[in-house]
Design a protein around this motif. Structure first.
Motif, short mmCIF file in Angstrom:
data_model
loop_
_atom_site.label_atom_id
_atom_site.label_comp_id
_atom_site.label_asym_id
_atom_site.label_seq_id
_atom_site.Cartn_x
_atom_site.Cartn_y
_atom_site.Cartn_z
N ILE A 195 -1.38 7.56 1.05
CA ILE A 195 -0.20 8.28 1.63
C ILE A 195 -0.86 9.03 3.16
CG2 ILE A 195 0.79 10.56 0.85
CD1 ILE A 195 0.70 9.69 -1.92
N GLY A 196 -1.72 9.47 2.92
CA GLY A 196 -3.01 9.81 4.39
C GLY A 196 -2.43 8.31 5.44
N GLU A 197 -3.21 7.31 5.25
CA GLU A 197 -2.83 6.24 6.12
C GLU A 197 -1.29 6.20 6.00
OE1 GLU A 197 -3.24 3.78 8.71
OE2 GLU A 197 -4.46 5.04 7.79
N PHE A 198 -0.26 6.05 4.96
CA PHE A 198 1.16 6.36 5.40
C PHE A 198 1.82 7.34 7.10
CE2 PHE A 198 5.65 7.27 4.33
CZ PHE A 198 5.67 5.96 4.87
N ILE A 199 0.96 8.25 6.53
CA ILE A 199 2.18 9.69 7.60
C ILE A 199 1.03 9.13 8.71
CG2 ILE A 199 1.17 11.65 7.90
CD1 ILE A 199 1.31 12.11 4.71
N ARG A 200 -0.56 8.83 8.68
CA ARG A 200 -0.93 8.43 10.45
C ARG A 200 -0.12 7.26 10.40
NH1 ARG A 200 -5.17 10.11 7.24
NH2 ARG A 200 -5.81 7.75 6.51
N ALA B 98 13.27 -1.09 7.78
CA ALA B 98 14.13 -0.30 6.47
C ALA B 98 14.66 -1.48 6.00
CB ALA B 98 15.11 0.28 7.27
N ASP B 99 15.31 -2.41 6.47
CA ASP B 99 15.49 -3.72 5.05
C ASP B 99 14.58 -3.69 4.27
OD1 ASP B 99 18.27 -2.93 6.45
OD2 ASP B 99 17.91 -4.88 7.44
N GLU B 100 13.26 -3.94 4.40
CA GLU B 100 12.21 -5.54 3.71
C GLU B 100 12.04 -4.29 2.90
OE1 GLU B 100 8.91 -6.74 6.22
OE2 GLU B 100 10.36 -6.23 7.71
N ALA B 101 11.95 -2.84 3.46
CA ALA B 101 11.23 -1.69 2.31
C ALA B 101 12.39 -1.14 1.71
CB ALA B 101 11.18 -0.63 3.40
N GLU C 18 11.60 9.74 2.27
CA GLU C 18 10.38 10.35 3.51
C GLU C 18 9.52 8.46 3.13
OE1 GLU C 18 8.09 13.26 1.92
OE2 GLU C 18 9.21 14.44 0.58
N VAL C 19 9.51 7.86 2.15
CA VAL C 19 9.23 6.63 2.40
C VAL C 19 10.02 4.90 3.35
CG1 VAL C 19 8.40 4.66 1.04
CG2 VAL C 19 7.84 6.86 0.20
N LEU C 20 11.21 5.07 3.02
CA LEU C 20 12.37 4.78 3.43
C LEU C 20 11.90 4.97 5.29
CD1 LEU C 20 14.68 2.02 3.30
CD2 LEU C 20 16.14 3.39 2.52
N PRO C 21 12.04 6.19 5.76
CA PRO C 21 12.42 6.48 6.79
C PRO C 21 10.78 6.09 7.96
CG PRO C 21 13.79 8.09 4.93
CD PRO C 21 12.83 7.11 4.78
N GLY C 22 10.31 6.42 6.74
CA GLY C 22 9.03 6.06 7.45
C GLY C 22 8.21 4.80 7.71
N LEU D 251 0.97 -1.27 0.19
CA LEU D 251 0.05 -0.60 -0.11
C LEU D 251 0.50 1.25 0.06
CD1 LEU D 251 -3.29 0.91 0.64
CD2 LEU D 251 -2.27 0.85 2.53
N HIS D 252 1.85 1.58 0.68
CA HIS D 252 2.71 2.52 0.92
C HIS D 252 4.06 2.60 0.23
CE1 HIS D 252 -0.17 3.30 3.94
NE2 HIS D 252 0.27 2.95 4.84
#
Length: 375
Positions: A348-353, A310-313, A299-303, A254-255
């Motif tokens: 994106i919104g759900e990722f941020i939350r 981190a490794d999976e992402a 932005e995505v990886l640090p999230g 999803l993210h």
């Protein structure tokens, strides 16, 4: 009395299932596993989908063409899928379907679309003996009721709809409908306890159908299935992952994959690029590719990192970008842009939350700006 040999009942004639579950079953058979034959059920009266039934009945099978990149190398191969034994129309072949559901079904697979679990008013009462329910949930409730009446054991449900915790949602829909129809409380208990409702996540881009049956798809595929103590799958396959943490797979798809698609669609719309621009063409633009790489890395990886992923992402980002660059796939950004505000909020919104809920600060300026102005 000798029981019928087991079958896998598949509700849905989609090209996705042909290139996913049906293909996996064929490859498992080719590897020497004993796999029950698949019987595909058309739940609608759509004439185009009805034409696929003849293709499903062809003993020579149907082709699934896999085209794309794997580790930077172009790959193209064709698998002749013979795991499907026949195709049935629920409306025209109801008696045959009842017999298979009662006596032979060991597993039930479904992919019935975004509204597949909806129940029309006409299905909210128990059907007459000669009446075919109109909806998938109506059909499944009636078929399982007849199986229970025959004293047969429960079955395993493997839904493939893109619904979070789809097994739980489907179980709630069927048990709720059974209660609404006034079915016996013992039947409702059988549904809840004797049947297995697996939560699953599917991931594969299937770009086009073939006629009368078959499909073109990318090489990448995943079928993540949540473990349960008594869950037994009908076959194994390298793309099938049994996991105790399905949410991790859901978040990655999803993210990263879906988020990346919506980020590209927003950029396409904002820049007024060509109406028929594809994901592949967007990534071929050096400025767009650099910008997407930056969003993923900064932005995505640090999230994901704040949640210990981190490794999976990092691995999934690399795989996703290779899938986006598939030279055989024409995935139009205009199609992805459909329903854009809702998609942005979910992807994106759900990722941020989710990231903010960790209690750790991650800037994500570009993603936050897009979530604030999704249109």
């Amino acid at each position: 009395m000798t029981r019928a040999a087991p079958v896998i009942l598949q509700f849905g004639t989609s090209r996705f299932l042909q290139a996913h579950v049906d293909l996996f079953a064929e490859e498992a058979r080719a590897a020497g596993q004993e796999v029950p034959p698949i019987v595909i059920v058309q739940t609608t009266r759509d004439a185009e989908r009805a034409r696929r039934l003849a293709g499903f009945a062809d003993p020579s099978g149907f082709p699934v063409i896999l085209r794309g990149l794997r580790d930077g190398v172009r790959e193209e191969r064709t698998v002749q899928v013979r795991s499907v034994r026949e195709g049935l129309s629920a409306a025209a072949d109801w008696d045959r379907l009842v017999a298979l559901a009662v006596e032979a079904a060991s597993h039930i697979v479904s992919n019935t679309g975004d509204t597949g679990y909806a129940v029309p008013e006409g299905d909210r009462a128990a059907p007459r003996e000669d009446q075919v329910p109109a909806s998938f949930c109506g059909m499944l409730t009636e078929l399982l009721h007849r199986r229970w009446q025959a004293g047969r054991p429960g079955v395993t449900m493997l839904p493939c709809e893109l619904v979070v915790r789809n097994g739980d949602v489907l179980r709630a829909a069927i048990t709720g409908l059974a209660r609404e129809q006034g079915r016996d409380v013992a039947f409702v208990a059988w549904l809840d306890k004797a049947c297995i409702w697996a939560n699953t996540l599917v991931d594969r881009i299937v770009s086009e159908p073939l006629s009368p049956a078959g499909a073109v798809a990318e090489p990448y595929a995943l079928w993540a299935i949540e473990r349960q103590p008594t869950l037994v799958l009908p076959f194994t396959h390298p793309a099938i992952v049994l996991t105790g943490d399905l949410e991790r797979f859901e978040r990655l798809k999803l993210h990263i994959l879906n988020l990346g698609h919506s980020w590209l669609a927003a950029r396409w719309h904002g820049q007024g690029d060509a109406p028929d621009q594809t994901v592949r063409a967007a990534l071929a633009d050096a400025e767009t590719r650099t910008a997407l790489d930056r969003v993923m890395a900064e932005e995505v990886l640090p999230g994901f990192a704040v949640h210990g992923m981190a490794d999976e992402a990092k691995d999934y980002i690399a795989t996703t970008l290779e899938r986006f660059a598939n030279p055989f796939l024409d995935h139009r950004l205009s199609d992805i842009f459909g329903g854009h505000p809702a998609k942005v909020d979910k992807r994106i919104g759900e990722f941020i939350r989710w990231v903010d809920g960790s209690g750790k600060a991650v800037a994500m300026p570009e993603l936050r700006a897009l979530a604030a102005r999704p249109s």
